[in-house]
Design a protein around this motif. Structure first.
Motif, mmCIF file in Angstrom:
data_model
loop_
_atom_site.group_PDB
_atom_site.id
_atom_site.type_symbol
_atom_site.label_atom_id
_atom_site.label_comp_id
_atom_site.label_asym_id
_atom_site.label_seq_id
_atom_site.Cartn_x
_atom_site.Cartn_y
_atom_site.Cartn_z
ATOM 1 N N ARG A 35 39.855 41.952 50.955
ATOM 2 C CA ARG A 35 41.148 41.286 51.017
ATOM 3 C C ARG A 35 41.632 41.287 52.460
ATOM 4 N N PHE A 36 42.295 40.209 52.832
ATOM 5 C CA PHE A 36 42.878 40.107 54.159
ATOM 6 C C PHE A 36 44.140 40.966 54.207
ATOM 7 N N THR A 37 44.376 41.597 55.343
ATOM 8 C CA THR A 37 45.536 42.480 55.494
ATOM 9 C C THR A 37 46.432 41.958 56.609
ATOM 10 N N GLY A 38 47.491 42.679 56.863
ATOM 11 C CA GLY A 38 48.342 42.339 57.995
ATOM 12 C C GLY A 38 47.650 42.663 59.309
ATOM 13 N N PRO A 39 48.233 42.253 60.420
ATOM 14 C CA PRO A 39 47.622 42.471 61.737
ATOM 15 C C PRO A 39 47.371 43.952 62.028
ATOM 16 N N PRO A 62 40.089 55.801 51.908
ATOM 17 C CA PRO A 62 41.074 55.359 50.909
ATOM 18 C C PRO A 62 42.050 54.339 51.468
ATOM 19 N N GLU A 63 42.746 53.682 50.554
ATOM 20 C CA GLU A 63 43.643 52.584 50.895
ATOM 21 C C GLU A 63 44.665 52.948 51.965
ATOM 22 N N LYS A 64 45.180 54.150 51.929
ATOM 23 C CA LYS A 64 46.222 54.543 52.886
ATOM 24 C C LYS A 64 45.669 54.946 54.256
ATOM 25 N N SER A 65 44.349 55.043 54.362
ATOM 26 C CA SER A 65 43.762 55.479 55.626
ATOM 27 C C SER A 65 43.596 54.315 56.592
ATOM 28 N N PRO A 66 43.974 54.470 57.851
ATOM 29 C CA PRO A 66 43.764 53.403 58.834
ATOM 30 C C PRO A 66 42.288 53.175 59.129
#
Length: 208
Positions: A35-39, A62-66
């Motif tokens: 999925r595309f994310t924000g910048p 995980p999802e919260k990890s940069p």
């Protein structure tokens, strides 16, 4: 390993030079599990994994990890090499990180690592269909500074897991899928993972 002209015909050279719009269009057209994310600073077109490639699973931050952000081009590349990984009976890859904002090359602190652009992955293990885990730190069985692939490469000791892991690593190198592959042979910082990266306008390949 293949010659430079042969490697240049592989996916790394072609995919690394895609423009953001072209990469996004291919990702959407092929309905790949991202999925595309924000910048994100440094990443041309940031995406995240959302699933698997059929029988091939990616175990990512995980999802919260940069560290789970990656560039669209690296996402396309993993889709392209999925068949090669399945040929080696890989069921899952565990990736410690893709994106490390501001990451720099240890020997040349003025130059950024491809991790800073979401164009690198640190793979710590491969799980095979039979449940065998090829752990890079435990199973690479090499020595610092020695050749990784080719007739002068050796394993110490040549255990079955070490042979399978080295065969897989060298198959990735032969495919031209990545511009640079760093292994435990390179330095102690890579003792526990394979660093795989691509780079726009790059003209050479290496495995160390």
């Amino acid at each position: 390993l293949p010659t430079l002209p042969e490697l240049a015909r592989g996916p790394a050279m072609r995919i690394a030079n895609l423009l953001p719009g072209a990469c996004s269009a291919l990702l959407r057209k092929n309905q790949l599990p991202f999925r595309f994310t924000g910048p994100q600073t440094g990443i041309a077109t940031p995406v995240r994994f959302t699933g698997s490639f059929g029988e091939l699973e990616f175990r990512v931050p995980p999802e919260k990890s940069p560290y789970g952000f990656l560039d669209c081009r690296l996402a396309l590349l993993f889709a392209e090499i999925a068949p090669l990984l399945r040929e080696h009976h890989v069921h899952a890859l565990r990736i410690d990180n893709f994106y490390r904002p501001g990451a720099r090359l240890p020997a040349r602190r003025s130059k950024r690592s491809q991790h800073a652009y979401g164009l690198a992955a640190d793979v710590v293990s491969f799980t095979l269909d039979d449940g065998t885990v090829l752990d890079v730190e435990r199973d690479f069985h090499g020595r610092l500074g020695e050749p990784v692939c080719g007739p002068s490469a050796f394993l110490d000791p040549p255990a079955d897991a070490a042979v399978r892991l080295r065969n897989l690593t060298c198959a990735l190198a032969r495919s031209g899928a990545f511009h640079h592959i760093l292994t435990p042979h390179h330095d102690l910082a890579h003792r526990n993972h394979l660093h795989l990266d691509i780079k726009r306008d790059n003209q050479w390949f290496s495995i160390q």
